[in-house]
Write an enzyme that holds these catalytic residues in place. Sequence first.
Site, PDB file in Angstrom:
ATOM      1  N   CYS A 168       0.818  -1.227   0.000  1.00 27.47           N
ATOM      2  CA  CYS A 168       0.000   0.000   0.000  1.00 27.47           C
ATOM      3  C   CYS A 168       0.845   1.266   0.000  1.00 27.47           C
ATOM      4  O   CYS A 168       0.620   2.179  -0.801  1.00 27.47           O
ATOM      5  CB  CYS A 168      -0.977  -0.017   1.171  1.00 27.47           C
ATOM      6  SG  CYS A 168      -0.233   0.091   2.811  1.00 27.47           S
ATOM      7  N   HIS A 222      -2.662   1.306   6.975  1.00 30.72           N
ATOM      8  CA  HIS A 222      -2.988   1.223   5.555  1.00 30.72           C
ATOM      9  C   HIS A 222      -3.115   2.629   4.986  1.00 30.72           C
ATOM     10  O   HIS A 222      -3.483   3.568   5.696  1.00 30.72           O
ATOM     11  CB  HIS A 222      -4.291   0.455   5.338  1.00 30.72           C
ATOM     12  CG  HIS A 222      -4.555   0.111   3.901  1.00 30.72           C
ATOM     13  ND1 HIS A 222      -3.813  -0.821   3.205  1.00 30.72           N
ATOM     14  CD2 HIS A 222      -5.467   0.592   3.014  1.00 30.72           C
ATOM     15  CE1 HIS A 222      -4.263  -0.905   1.968  1.00 30.72           C
ATOM     16  NE2 HIS A 222      -5.262  -0.051   1.815  1.00 30.72           N
ATOM     17  N   HIS A 234      -5.810   1.847  -4.294  1.00 28.47           N
ATOM     18  CA  HIS A 234      -4.879   1.325  -3.297  1.00 28.47           C
ATOM     19  C   HIS A 234      -4.435  -0.088  -3.654  1.00 28.47           C
ATOM     20  O   HIS A 234      -5.014  -0.741  -4.527  1.00 28.47           O
ATOM     21  CB  HIS A 234      -5.503   1.343  -1.901  1.00 28.47           C
ATOM     22  CG  HIS A 234      -6.617   0.342  -1.705  1.00 28.47           C
ATOM     23  ND1 HIS A 234      -6.910  -0.220  -0.481  1.00 28.47           N
ATOM     24  CD2 HIS A 234      -7.508  -0.207  -2.576  1.00 28.47           C
ATOM     25  CE1 HIS A 234      -7.930  -1.051  -0.601  1.00 28.47           C
ATOM     26  NE2 HIS A 234      -8.320  -1.058  -1.846  1.00 28.47           N
TER      27      HIS A 234
END
Length: 370
Positions: A285, A333, A345
């Site tokens: 990510c 994240h 993402h």
Amino acid sequence: MGSGVRSATTAAMALACAAVILSAPGVAYAAPTPTPAPAPSTAPTTDPDLTPAPGATPVSNEQLEAVREDLDTLYHDAAVATDAYNLAEERTEQQSTQIVGLAREIVEGKARLDKLKERTGAAARAQYRGGGLPDEARLVLSDDPQDFLEGAGRARQGAQATKGLLAEMRRTQQDLEQYARDAAAQWKKLEANREARAKAKKKVKEQIAAAEKLESALQKEERKRLAKLEQQAARRAQTTWLDSGVLDDISRKASARGKKAVEYATAQIGKPYEWGAEGPKTFDCSGLTSQAWAAAGQGIPRTSQEQWKQLDRVAVEAMRPGDLIIYNSDASHVAMYLGDGAMVHAPRPGRTVTIAGAGSMPILGVVRPG
């Protein structure tokens, strides 16, 4: 901009308003902020896609929901460990560079000290050749007082020069000692981060292996039902986020660099997630977001946690395309906002870079690289 990038960006903006965003696969499944969504219902459903197949011992929707929650936990812990690995990796590289710089300073300092010693030795030898007599004695022995005075002046200058050489030698020696201490300290940090990196790597592999084992225990039909549950959870979270009215005040356009970052990120759609990766073929990510902004000419921290700590924070209502959305209370994240309630993402192992609803996970906050 190439046609592939333009089409990816256009698709991102169009898909954001479409129902496919609300049910995009590969997203996380917790409730969003500002108001957490209710826990997913475990009540029986009439959705035919969630009806257990006849024949084999059925796995109930309640059991699948428990599996989904367990997977969320395992992949979340893997993401935290991945961030720890990436940070240790980044610090290891920085410390290695610092150690190389210190080693160069030590080599140069030793060479400088050798030259100073040579010059000081030459001055001492010259004084020895002069007999080392005090000025008064040389005045008595001199046939010409004028010659003595001139010589005495030169001797004083030489003595001052020698004194200066000795002082410079001391400073150089002190610098060398400090460089050595700094290098030793950096070695200790380097070893500590190598150990941290190894532990984090082991943790990531353990969590991913546990998640894969859990999923592999399901039948093919059960995995399909599980995916359906995941999509429904993401859809509910995104709908709750949109219904909060958060998009009402979001009408800002991206900066020039923000547009370039969005173009880079959306061009990676479809590429696999890989923990610790930052392209060009695979990403995690924060690898995706850091490389997207690097492509836009703006360096940012490597990990989602450091991005949250170091970058400028903006209100969710003030975010614009290119901003980074940080998720989960531990900043484990990160995604890039595309506009119109959508983000791009790299979700987790087994998934690819994808577009999803920006509110499909719990938002910790938003940061703006530039």
